[in-house]
Design a protein around this motif. Structure first.
Motif, PDB file in Angstrom:
ATOM      1  N   ASN A  63       0.825  -1.214   0.000  1.00  0.00           N
ATOM      2  CA  ASN A  63       0.000   0.000   0.000  1.00  0.00           C
ATOM      3  C   ASN A  63       0.858   1.262   0.000  1.00  0.00           C
ATOM      4  N   ALA A  64       2.054   1.178   0.595  1.00  0.00           N
ATOM      5  CA  ALA A  64       2.963   2.323   0.585  1.00  0.00           C
ATOM      6  C   ALA A  64       3.556   2.523  -0.801  1.00  0.00           C
ATOM      7  N   LEU A  65       3.906   1.435  -1.467  1.00  0.00           N
ATOM      8  CA  LEU A  65       4.486   1.533  -2.806  1.00  0.00           C
ATOM      9  C   LEU A  65       3.452   1.986  -3.823  1.00  0.00           C
ATOM     10  N   ASP A  66       2.187   1.751  -3.547  1.00  0.00           N
ATOM     11  CA  ASP A  66       1.102   2.091  -4.462  1.00  0.00           C
ATOM     12  C   ASP A  66       1.016   3.592  -4.738  1.00  0.00           C
ATOM     13  N   ILE A  67       1.534   4.429  -3.850  1.00  0.00           N
ATOM     14  CA  ILE A  67       1.423   5.887  -4.021  1.00  0.00           C
ATOM     15  C   ILE A  67       2.577   6.458  -4.844  1.00  0.00           C
ATOM     16  N   LEU A  68       3.563   5.609  -5.213  1.00  0.00           N
ATOM     17  CA  LEU A  68       4.798   6.098  -5.819  1.00  0.00           C
ATOM     18  C   LEU A  68       4.873   5.811  -7.316  1.00  0.00           C
ATOM     19  N   ALA A  69       5.450   6.759  -8.047  1.00  0.00           N
ATOM     20  CA  ALA A  69       5.783   6.521  -9.445  1.00  0.00           C
ATOM     21  C   ALA A  69       6.930   5.518  -9.522  1.00  0.00           C
ATOM     22  N   ASP A  70       7.003   4.766 -10.624  1.00  0.00           N
ATOM     23  CA  ASP A  70       8.050   3.749 -10.766  1.00  0.00           C
ATOM     24  C   ASP A  70       9.445   4.357 -10.661  1.00  0.00           C
ATOM     25  N   ASP A  71       9.602   5.580 -11.166  1.00  0.00           N
ATOM     26  CA  ASP A  71      10.916   6.229 -11.165  1.00  0.00           C
ATOM     27  C   ASP A  71      11.055   7.257 -10.044  1.00  0.00           C
ATOM     28  N   VAL A  72      10.351   7.050  -8.939  1.00  0.00           N
ATOM     29  CA  VAL A  72      10.371   7.997  -7.827  1.00  0.00           C
ATOM     30  C   VAL A  72      11.808   8.238  -7.338  1.00  0.00           C
ATOM     31  N   HIS A  73      12.066   9.468  -6.921  1.00  0.00           N
ATOM     32  CA  HIS A  73      13.358   9.829  -6.340  1.00  0.00           C
ATOM     33  C   HIS A  73      13.114  10.273  -4.903  1.00  0.00           C
TER      34      HIS A  73
END
Length: 311
Positions: A63-73
């Motif tokens: 659920n935490a990863l769900d809010i992030l873009a694949d290329d998040v910095h």
């Protein structure tokens, strides 16, 4: 203004909308601020979700990863992560015994003329476990967050810059999880209501079974009733937004949470007329830590200042 429109809009004012900043005054809002309200709510819903895994890791990392873009910095005192894979590895390396709390002291969303969305926040972070002898560590943090183009109902976070401004120790530990969890729910609710697409589908994951939503138009007790409300009274304005104030969360009998908050509402009629109102909402919220959002069991509304044209 026709009385039928006034009646329907009064119901709308009882429902909730959005926030650009907790300190923004309704009188300061422009028509564009009101139109952008649902985008600000979506950004806030995702921001408050950022803290959920850190504060309740038993909810799972997905659920935490769900809010992030694949290329998040992500850049913080823990180092730098480029891409969702590096971020996942870094978070999974944190000791499971740590207790973490993030008290949001201020948060502001900025939406540029070309639609770019960013967020700035000041946060008090507390930790039990990193320091020896049970010392409660404290850090005053600044967050700078950016989002993708917002084409989805909930935008993905593309970057997070966390700056440690000061460190100290605390005498007492404040568990911020209930408030952060409820705020993510509130802003998700408002995003659904204020998005001009008027798509009720998002209600399905934030309504509890057999909800009791008490609007002046009548009692709503299921998803279909809330969807009908959104397509009817909820669609009487061209745009609307709320400032959320004085939110409190308390555990009640049975383990549910009760949250009380004030909504300063501003809306636009199709002809551009600006409207305002103030209401107090009391919600009962059910929380399953493994779900993306907590769920609304009941809503009761008190009118503090009636719906009226802005002077």
């Amino acid at each position: 203004m026709p009385k039928s429109i006034l009646k329907h809009l009064s119901v709308m004012a009882l429902s909730g909308a959005t926030m650009l900043s907790a300190t923004t005054a309704i009188a300061e809002m422009t028509a564009q601020d009101i139109k952008d309200g649902y985008k600000a709510n979506a950004a806030l819903a995702q921001f408050y979700r950022w803290f959920q895994f850190y504060e309740r890791p038993q909810g799972g990392l997905e659920n935490a990863l769900d809010i992030l873009a694949d290329d998040v910095h992500v850049q913080s005192s823990l180092g730098e992560a480029n891409g969702i894979g590096e971020y996942k590895a870094r978070v999974e390396s944190l000791p499971a015994t740590w207790q973490n709390s993030h008290k949001i002291n201020s948060v502001d969303v900025t939406i540029t003329v070309d639609g770019a969305v960013s967020l700035a926040a000041n946060v008090t972070y507390q930790n039990i476990g990193a320091a020896a002898d049970g010392v409660i560590s404290r850090a005053d943090l600044s967050y700078a967050v950016t989002y993708d183009d917002g084409s989805a109902a909930l935008p993905k976070i593309t970057s997070v810059q966390i700056t440690n401004n000061a460190q100290s120790a605390s005498e007492t530990y404040h568990d911020a999880y209930p408030e952060n969890r409820v705020r993510s729910l509130v802003h998700r609710w408002l995003t659904i209501i204020e998005n001009p697409v008027r798509d009720p589908e998002g209600f399905k994951e934030i309504l509890a079974a057999n909800p009791e939503i008490n609007f002046s138009s009548g009692l709503i007790q299921d998803y279909d009733g809330l969807a009908a409300w959104l397509a009817g009274p909820g669609s009487q304005v061209a745009a609307s937004t709320h400032i959320v104030k004085d939110l409190t969360v308390a555990e009640i009998e049975g383990g549910d949470w009760q949250t009380v908050m004030v909504f300063d509402w501003a809306g636009l009629l199709p002809d551009g007329t600006e409207l305002i109102a103030k209401t107090q909402h009391t919600w009962v919220v059910d929380n399953d830590v493994t779900e993306r959002f907590a769920r609304v069991k009941s809503v009761n509304v008190e009118v503090l200042e009636p719906f009226r044209p802005k002077q």
